[in-house]
Design an enzyme around this catalytic site. Structure first.
Site, PDB file in Angstrom:
ATOM      1  N   LEU A  51       3.435   7.838   6.092  1.00 14.45           N
ATOM      2  CA  LEU A  51       3.971   7.602   4.748  1.00 14.45           C
ATOM      3  C   LEU A  51       2.884   8.008   3.762  1.00 14.45           C
ATOM      4  O   LEU A  51       1.723   7.637   3.931  1.00 14.45           O
ATOM      5  CB  LEU A  51       4.280   6.116   4.551  1.00 14.45           C
ATOM      6  CG  LEU A  51       5.710   5.611   4.729  1.00 14.45           C
ATOM      7  CD1 LEU A  51       5.755   4.118   4.419  1.00 14.45           C
ATOM      8  CD2 LEU A  51       6.708   6.357   3.871  1.00 14.45           C
ATOM      9  N   ASP A  52       3.245   8.752   2.729  1.00 13.33           N
ATOM     10  CA  ASP A  52       2.268   9.124   1.700  1.00 13.33           C
ATOM     11  C   ASP A  52       1.675   7.869   1.055  1.00 13.33           C
ATOM     12  O   ASP A  52       2.356   6.838   0.969  1.00 13.33           O
ATOM     13  CB  ASP A  52       2.934   9.961   0.601  1.00 13.33           C
ATOM     14  CG  ASP A  52       3.290  11.366   1.069  1.00 13.33           C
ATOM     15  OD1 ASP A  52       2.681  11.840   2.042  1.00 13.33           O
ATOM     16  OD2 ASP A  52       4.172  11.991   0.446  1.00 13.33           O
TER      17      ASP A  52
END
EC number: 5.4.99.25
Length: 229
Positions: A51-52
């Site tokens: 996940l960024d």
């Protein structure tokens, strides 16, 4: 949970906080499990899908023998919710970088928005953002981007299973998407704006599901730490 149970294998559902990288989250859990639970320093741990840092939500962290399940879990469909900002783009397609261009939005209405959604359902060609960890010629794309280099990025096939607009309050549009592995929601934001003859970037992103795993059953890292006291 005992050290033996972690070593036999667990899938931990973590609700990743904003601004943490997935790597930081794994490292934090590794530290806690070694120092609070007594696991050996070389025990196996890893996540099943990045996940960024600017995204929140479901991160699956596998321990022990369940690290063998990572590739299987990575292949599961993923659900996201979030917000597109219409009328402006950024080089990273999200808030990591500043707005570089603005576009007209006067022509955009609910009918156009819902018609545009239909263009993105099913299998689509998608170019990853240049601010991504994908490698080209052995170098990660974001390294090319930060060096100011322009580079040709090849599009990839990805599948949007579901795509719905949940709120329209221009310039903001809220959405829910169910997609295949390898889909960049930042690219979807950029392409969505372009398809409406405007621009768009991602301002909010939350991963809510991976396969049958739901963020409703996930635990905050702070609460996980407290549960080990």
């Amino acid at each position: 949970m005992t050290p033996e149970e972690y070593l036999e294998g667990q899938v931990l559902l973590i609700d990743k906080p904003l601004k943490w990288s997935s790597f930081q989250a794994v490292n934090k859990l590794k530290y806690l499990l070694i120092n609070k639970v007594g696991l050996p320093k070389k025990f196996k741990i890893g996540h099943a899908g990045t996940l960024d840092p600017l995204a929140t939500g479901l991160l699956l962290i596998c321990t022990g023998k369940f690290t063998k399940k990572i590739s299987e879990l990575q292949g599961q469909a993923k659900e996201y919710t979030g917000t597109f900002y219409i009328g402006a783009t950024t080089p990273s397609y999200d808030l990591e970088t500043e707005i570089d261009q603005t576009f007209p939005t006067e022509h955009i209405n609910e009918v156009l928005i819902h018609e545009t959604v239909k263009q993105f359902l099913g299998e689509i060609d998608q170019k990853p953002p240049i601010f991504s960890a994908i490698k080209k010629d052995g170098v990660r794309l974001y390294e090319h981007a930060r060096a100011g280099e322009s580079i040709e990025i090849e599009s990839r096939k990805t599948t949007i299973h579901e795509f719905e607009i949940t709120r329209i309050a221009l310039p903001e549009i809220d959405f829910r998407v169910v997609c295949s592995k390898g889909t960049y929601i930042r690219s979807l934001a950029y392409d969505f704006g372009k398809a409406m003859n405007s621009g768009s970037h991602l301002t909010v992103l939350r991963r809510t599901k991976i396969g049958d795993y739901d963020v409703k059953n996930a635990i905050d890292i702070t609460l996980f730490e407290e549960s080990l006291q």
